[in-house]
Design a protein around this motif. Structure first.
Motif, PDB file in Angstrom:
ATOM      1  N   ARG A   5       0.826  -1.215   0.000  1.00 48.82           N
ATOM      2  CA  ARG A   5       0.000   0.000   0.000  1.00 48.82           C
ATOM      3  C   ARG A   5       0.863   1.269   0.000  1.00 48.82           C
ATOM      4  O   ARG A   5       0.471   2.294  -0.529  1.00 48.82           O
ATOM      5  CB  ARG A   5      -0.916  -0.001   1.211  1.00 48.82           C
ATOM      6  N   LEU A  44      -2.923   3.875  -9.772  1.00 48.26           N
ATOM      7  CA  LEU A  44      -3.953   3.893  -8.739  1.00 48.26           C
ATOM      8  C   LEU A  44      -5.262   4.333  -9.362  1.00 48.26           C
ATOM      9  O   LEU A  44      -5.275   5.153 -10.280  1.00 48.26           O
ATOM     10  CB  LEU A  44      -3.598   4.892  -7.632  1.00 48.26           C
ATOM     11  N   ASP A  49      -8.343   3.536  -4.633  1.00 51.80           N
ATOM     12  CA  ASP A  49      -8.594   2.127  -4.367  1.00 51.80           C
ATOM     13  C   ASP A  49      -9.367   1.527  -5.531  1.00 51.80           C
ATOM     14  O   ASP A  49     -10.412   2.074  -5.887  1.00 51.80           O
ATOM     15  CB  ASP A  49      -9.399   1.977  -3.074  1.00 51.80           C
ATOM     16  N   ILE A  51      -5.482  -0.707  -6.331  1.00 50.77           N
ATOM     17  CA  ILE A  51      -4.148  -0.478  -6.878  1.00 50.77           C
ATOM     18  C   ILE A  51      -3.957  -1.473  -8.021  1.00 50.77           C
ATOM     19  O   ILE A  51      -4.252  -2.650  -7.866  1.00 50.77           O
ATOM     20  CB  ILE A  51      -3.076  -0.735  -5.795  1.00 50.77           C
ATOM     21  N   LYS A  64      -6.711  -1.885  -1.315  1.00 49.72           N
ATOM     22  CA  LYS A  64      -5.730  -1.380  -0.366  1.00 49.72           C
ATOM     23  C   LYS A  64      -5.721  -2.192   0.922  1.00 49.72           C
ATOM     24  O   LYS A  64      -4.681  -2.398   1.520  1.00 49.72           O
ATOM     25  CB  LYS A  64      -5.998   0.089  -0.049  1.00 49.72           C
ATOM     26  N   GLU A  68      -2.232  -3.992   2.332  1.00 46.66           N
ATOM     27  CA  GLU A  68      -1.608  -3.761   3.643  1.00 46.66           C
ATOM     28  C   GLU A  68      -1.026  -5.039   4.231  1.00 46.66           C
ATOM     29  O   GLU A  68      -0.135  -4.980   5.077  1.00 46.66           O
ATOM     30  CB  GLU A  68      -2.633  -3.181   4.617  1.00 46.66           C
TER      31      GLU A  68
END
Length: 73
Positions: A5, A44, A49, A51, A64, A68
């Motif tokens: 992210r 992006l 949101d 990606i 996203k 993470e």
């Protein structure tokens, strides 16, 4: 710890570790994102949101929240 992210558009990173458990981790691995693979962040979405990345010579869109849980270097 740097995650997928945090990577900027145009950068290529290497996956170090996948965090998470159960179905989420399995789904990420099924998409081809495994330890040691290189990931190129292509772009992006307008609101950030998802990606879009290139992994193993194909394009993939990832949320996203899932990004993470992917630790990169």
């Amino acid at each position: 710890m740097k995650t997928l992210r945090d990577v900027k558009v145009g950068e290529t990173v290497k996956v170090v570790k996948l965090h998470g458990e159960g179905a989420v981790k399995r789904r990420i691995m099924d998409m081809g994102i495994t330890r040691g693979v290189e990931v190129f962040v292509r772009k992006l979405a307008p609101l950030g949101d998802p990606i879009e990345v290139n992994v193993r010579n194909y394009e993939l869109s990832i949320r996203k929240a899932d990004a993470e849980s992917i630790e990169v270097e």
